[in-house]
Design a protein around this motif. Sequence first.
Motif, PDB file in Angstrom:
ATOM      1  N   MET A  28       0.426  -1.222   0.314  1.00 43.33           N
ATOM      2  CA  MET A  28      -0.110  -0.075  -0.195  1.00 43.33           C
ATOM      3  C   MET A  28       0.632   1.705   0.197  1.00 43.33           C
ATOM      4  N   ALA A  29       2.275   1.327   1.458  1.00 44.78           N
ATOM      5  CA  ALA A  29       2.752   2.098   0.711  1.00 44.78           C
ATOM      6  C   ALA A  29       3.338   2.833  -0.728  1.00 44.78           C
ATOM      7  N   ASP A  30       3.640   1.270  -0.940  1.00 42.84           N
ATOM      8  CA  ASP A  30       4.546   1.516  -2.868  1.00 42.84           C
ATOM      9  C   ASP A  30       3.189   2.440  -3.460  1.00 42.84           C
ATOM     10  N   VAL A  31       2.199   1.901  -3.421  1.00 37.63           N
ATOM     11  CA  VAL A  31       1.080   2.571  -4.751  1.00 37.63           C
ATOM     12  C   VAL A  31       0.531   3.973  -3.735  1.00 37.63           C
ATOM     13  N   ALA A  32       1.041   4.292  -2.462  1.00 41.43           N
ATOM     14  CA  ALA A  32       0.832   5.803  -2.123  1.00 41.43           C
ATOM     15  C   ALA A  32       1.880   6.973  -2.991  1.00 41.43           C
ATOM     16  N   ALA A  33       3.063   5.768  -2.478  1.00 41.29           N
ATOM     17  CA  ALA A  33       4.154   6.337  -3.215  1.00 41.29           C
ATOM     18  C   ALA A  33       4.244   7.044  -4.464  1.00 41.29           C
ATOM     19  N   MET A  34       4.028   6.229  -5.736  1.00 42.63           N
ATOM     20  CA  MET A  34       4.249   5.679  -7.094  1.00 42.63           C
ATOM     21  C   MET A  34       2.749   7.261  -7.611  1.00 42.63           C
ATOM     22  N   ALA A  35       1.843   7.039  -6.619  1.00 45.13           N
ATOM     23  CA  ALA A  35       0.416   7.701  -7.406  1.00 45.13           C
ATOM     24  C   ALA A  35       0.795   8.981  -6.889  1.00 45.13           C
ATOM     25  N   GLY A  36       1.152   9.371  -5.437  1.00 42.31           N
ATOM     26  CA  GLY A  36       1.904  10.697  -5.055  1.00 42.31           C
ATOM     27  C   GLY A  36       0.486  10.871  -3.916  1.00 42.31           C
ATOM     28  N   VAL A  37       0.011   9.978  -3.397  1.00 45.28           N
ATOM     29  CA  VAL A  37      -1.204  10.209  -2.339  1.00 45.28           C
ATOM     30  C   VAL A  37      -0.421   9.654  -1.197  1.00 45.28           C
ATOM     31  N   SER A  38      -1.657   9.858  -0.062  1.00 47.70           N
ATOM     32  CA  SER A  38      -1.318   9.021   1.002  1.00 47.70           C
ATOM     33  C   SER A  38      -2.038   8.110   0.776  1.00 47.70           C
ATOM     34  N   SER A  39      -1.290   6.210   2.303  1.00 50.31           N
ATOM     35  CA  SER A  39      -1.614   5.771   1.844  1.00 50.31           C
ATOM     36  C   SER A  39      -3.676   5.354   2.568  1.00 50.31           C
ATOM     37  N   GLN A  40      -4.000   6.433   3.465  1.00 45.58           N
ATOM     38  CA  GLN A  40      -4.866   6.172   3.972  1.00 45.58           C
ATOM     39  C   GLN A  40      -5.908   6.625   2.297  1.00 45.58           C
ATOM     40  N   THR A  41      -5.901   7.536   1.667  1.00 50.11           N
ATOM     41  CA  THR A  41      -6.299   7.325   0.393  1.00 50.11           C
ATOM     42  C   THR A  41      -6.542   6.571  -0.503  1.00 50.11           C
ATOM     43  N   VAL A  42      -5.313   4.901  -0.421  1.00 50.21           N
ATOM     44  CA  VAL A  42      -5.130   3.845  -1.431  1.00 50.21           C
ATOM     45  C   VAL A  42      -5.553   3.576  -0.930  1.00 50.21           C
ATOM     46  N   SER A  43      -6.103   2.994   0.876  1.00 49.50           N
ATOM     47  CA  SER A  43      -7.165   2.548   1.650  1.00 49.50           C
ATOM     48  C   SER A  43      -9.107   2.737   0.545  1.00 49.50           C
ATOM     49  N   ARG A  44      -9.437   3.655   1.175  1.00 51.09           N
ATOM     50  CA  ARG A  44      -9.967   4.123   0.326  1.00 51.09           C
ATOM     51  C   ARG A  44     -10.685   4.204  -0.902  1.00 51.09           C
ATOM     52  N   VAL A  45      -9.561   4.316  -2.296  1.00 48.40           N
ATOM     53  CA  VAL A  45      -9.790   3.153  -3.463  1.00 48.40           C
ATOM     54  C   VAL A  45      -9.549   1.637  -3.038  1.00 48.40           C
ATOM     55  N   ALA A  46      -9.312   1.295  -2.176  1.00 49.23           N
ATOM     56  CA  ALA A  46      -9.728  -0.300  -2.284  1.00 49.23           C
ATOM     57  C   ALA A  46     -10.444  -0.517  -2.144  1.00 49.23           C
ATOM     58  N   ASN A  47     -11.271   0.229  -1.385  1.00 51.83           N
ATOM     59  CA  ASN A  47     -12.902  -0.190  -0.538  1.00 51.83           C
ATOM     60  C   ASN A  47     -13.300   0.970  -1.109  1.00 51.83           C
ATOM     61  N   ASN A  48     -13.669   0.830  -2.407  1.00 54.48           N
ATOM     62  CA  ASN A  48     -14.417   1.483  -3.266  1.00 54.48           C
ATOM     63  C   ASN A  48     -15.404   2.662  -2.444  1.00 54.48           C
ATOM     64  N   ARG A  49     -14.211   3.361  -1.898  1.00 55.08           N
ATOM     65  CA  ARG A  49     -15.347   5.009  -0.782  1.00 55.08           C
ATOM     66  C   ARG A  49     -15.364   5.933  -1.629  1.00 55.08           C
ATOM     67  N   ASP A  50     -16.504   6.300  -1.697  1.00 57.44           N
ATOM     68  CA  ASP A  50     -16.821   7.933  -2.615  1.00 57.44           C
ATOM     69  C   ASP A  50     -16.019   8.984  -2.314  1.00 57.44           C
ATOM     70  N   ASN A  51     -15.568   9.176  -0.764  1.00 55.94           N
ATOM     71  CA  ASN A  51     -14.766  10.782  -0.918  1.00 55.94           C
ATOM     72  C   ASN A  51     -12.980   9.965  -1.151  1.00 55.94           C
ATOM     73  N   VAL A  52     -13.238  10.115  -2.799  1.00 54.91           N
ATOM     74  CA  VAL A  52     -11.827  10.462  -3.171  1.00 54.91           C
ATOM     75  C   VAL A  52     -12.178  10.659  -4.268  1.00 54.91           C
ATOM     76  N   ASP A  53     -12.208  12.403  -5.255  1.00 50.11           N
ATOM     77  CA  ASP A  53     -12.105  12.477  -6.442  1.00 50.11           C
ATOM     78  C   ASP A  53     -11.807  11.792  -7.920  1.00 50.11           C
ATOM     79  N   GLU A  54     -12.775  11.768  -8.585  1.00 51.08           N
ATOM     80  CA  GLU A  54     -12.220  10.268  -9.844  1.00 51.08           C
ATOM     81  C   GLU A  54     -10.445  10.369 -10.838  1.00 51.08           C
ATOM     82  N   ALA A  55      -9.833  12.214 -10.563  1.00 51.32           N
ATOM     83  CA  ALA A  55      -8.641  12.289 -10.823  1.00 51.32           C
ATOM     84  C   ALA A  55      -7.837  11.132  -9.911  1.00 51.32           C
ATOM     85  N   THR A  56      -8.439  11.978  -8.902  1.00 55.39           N
ATOM     86  CA  THR A  56      -7.207  10.724  -7.497  1.00 55.39           C
ATOM     87  C   THR A  56      -7.274   9.217  -8.424  1.00 55.39           C
ATOM     88  N   ARG A  57      -9.177   8.764  -7.766  1.00 55.12           N
ATOM     89  CA  ARG A  57      -8.785   7.991  -7.961  1.00 55.12           C
ATOM     90  C   ARG A  57      -8.536   6.523  -8.670  1.00 55.12           C
TER      91      ARG A  57
END
Length: 330
Positions: A1-30
Amino acid sequence: MADVAAMAGVSSQTVSRVANNRDNVDEATREKVLAAMQVLGYRPNTAARALVTGRFGALGVVSFDVGAHGNARTLAAIADAAREADFSINFMGVRAQTEAAVRKAFRHLMLQSVDGIVLVESQILDTPSLHLPPTMPIVVADGETGHRYPNVDFDQAHGARSAVTHLLELGHRTVWHVAGPHDSFAARRRAESWHRTLTAARAPVPPVSYGDWTAASGYRIGQQLAGRPEVTAVFAANDQMALGVMLALHQAGRRVPADVSVVGFDDVAEAAYFVPPLTTIQQDFEVVGRHCVTLLLDQIDGRTAGPRSLAVEPVLIVRESTAPPPPGTA
């Protein structure tokens, strides 16, 4: 998860939200996170995700005859409803309706980490000694539960009653029945309702003939019925058997509906294109699928209020295979 966060330039929490299909992530970041997941071959750990969300994100389905039209349509409807709720489906087909086979199917699905299980048209539930896992949310589709489990079913009795009443109201003296197999819950309910409807109308109750849902069995029974001049109306427990009956009648020189009216059950996609187009009972499988998933999610989320049993009412679709009986036969 940390590797994904580093490559995407986001936090690990954002990666977790995307992985769990949460709505509170904008589409570009997703999209950036999903692209990084694909490059790195990242797959969310379902066990870890379940600790956070309380769900594995999968529902199980156990069915005994997926080749049967009704069971196949029910499975497809459950899969559609599950997908809309962001769940996947794990399917187990079981050939033998035995306690051992059912328990094995449940164990297999539980090892796959499903959140709940739908059991489709099971006669094994009639066995009082069968006890399914008490901690697993369970819904029964198209089967007798004995009030042990929430269930969703078509009102089989209403559908059969509509078919028989339609034929009696056309003026037929009685209605012959081509039933489904003895071990089918739906077939039993339709046959029982056929019998009750004729009895209530004080109409003669002819001997019932049992098929196996196939057009071939309907054809075989239709050959027998075609040789009986007193047969002017036939209610078949599904459309395939109705098709076989109509072919047998045609080959015997008995016209549908001028000499014999025929009603089916299910309203398969081809029913409107039979010759003649088939009068039948239409079942809304999409509604059943949605109800099954809703009842299952209610249990998964701890919501126990509301009905534990839901009946979906079938609808009579009148086409060109039914008409008043020939003069002098009513």
